[in-house]
Scaffold this active site. Sequence first.
Site, mmCIF file in Angstrom:
data_model
loop_
_atom_site.group_PDB
_atom_site.id
_atom_site.type_symbol
_atom_site.label_atom_id
_atom_site.label_comp_id
_atom_site.label_asym_id
_atom_site.label_seq_id
_atom_site.Cartn_x
_atom_site.Cartn_y
_atom_site.Cartn_z
ATOM 1 N N ARG A 132 0.810 -1.217 0.000
ATOM 2 C CA ARG A 132 0.000 0.000 0.000
ATOM 3 C C ARG A 132 0.850 1.277 0.000
ATOM 4 N NH1 ARG A 132 -2.236 -3.637 -1.316
ATOM 5 N NH2 ARG A 132 -4.179 -4.545 -0.579
ATOM 6 N N GLU A 142 -4.894 3.441 6.009
ATOM 7 C CA GLU A 142 -4.783 3.183 4.583
ATOM 8 C C GLU A 142 -5.407 4.329 3.808
ATOM 9 O OE1 GLU A 142 -6.202 -0.167 1.309
ATOM 10 O OE2 GLU A 142 -5.652 -0.790 3.326
ATOM 11 N N SER A 167 -11.219 0.300 2.666
ATOM 12 C CA SER A 167 -10.523 -0.182 3.869
ATOM 13 C C SER A 167 -9.874 0.995 4.583
ATOM 14 C CB SER A 167 -9.469 -1.212 3.498
ATOM 15 O OG SER A 167 -10.049 -2.375 2.969
#
Length: 325
Positions: free
Chosen positions: A180, A299, A229
Amino acid sequence: MSYPDLIAQLQPWIGEVRGRLIPNQPLSEITWFRVGGPAQLLFTPADEADLAFFLKNLPADIRVTVIGLGSNLLIRDGGLDGVVIRLSGKGFGQIELLDNHQIRAGVAVPDVRVATAAAEAGIDGLSFYRGIPGGIGGALYMNAGCYGTETRDRMVELRAVTRQGEIITLSNAEMDYHYRHSNGPRGAVFVSAVYQGFAGEPEEILGQMREITEKREASQPTKSRTGGSTFKNPEGHSSWKLIDAAGCRGLRVGGAQMSELHANFLLNVDDASAHDIETLGETVRNKVRATSGIALQWEIRRMGHFLPGKQVREFLDGDVFTGAV
């Protein structure tokens, strides 16, 4: 709140820009959370050349922020100073089928459209994008992935415009992808990318995508105002399990709530402010750290200014975050 009009400071060259320029544009209208203050100047370039001209002439001391489709993004209630660049589907939304099972996609293309175009052309390996909300630009920046495949597994090279207005090509290795996260050149604006797939049967690939859709809709609040998320999965752990164990499933602050369906999704359920959403997120981080000793990492990208008296501290008791991530 509102910012001073930047356009007056950018004369006379700004008259040659072909794209759209809007002072003090509310960003809540274009983020999936439907929250956030204004952009001092929102610029939607007409095409790559227009973007390069703008960046080449823009004074170096003016902040530039790039946003995509607004899916994995929380903009604070005080908005963003400087220039916010948003690439449109008209100028940056093309998909091109290449030889050797490759596909080129503009950064404004939704991930799902790339997955579908590849599948229909018999290009396998990109069906994972069916399970990721948002656009290609965000996927390239965040190394988006799901169900065992990440962007770095398929991206060959990307095209970008630097802060100085130079058009460059970056390889997969030059992006230095991690979970990520990417480490491409600071300030570069991505405009398109080439992906490598492999031969497949269209009906089989589309069948895989239908399974992904069914799984996602059964386990995630896909029709809610959410940023996807909320927290990254710590190594060896699932964020939703840690959040559940901390008693935070369904937890609410103001108009923001952690989803009852999937504990790692944060929702705007009742006209939440960005302050509500970020406060809830830091409350969850505080509780998870207290119960497990693990410090969850966001995130969702958070950026912009807090309104006076509405700062949010890390874990509620740490430092006030002042930059963009």
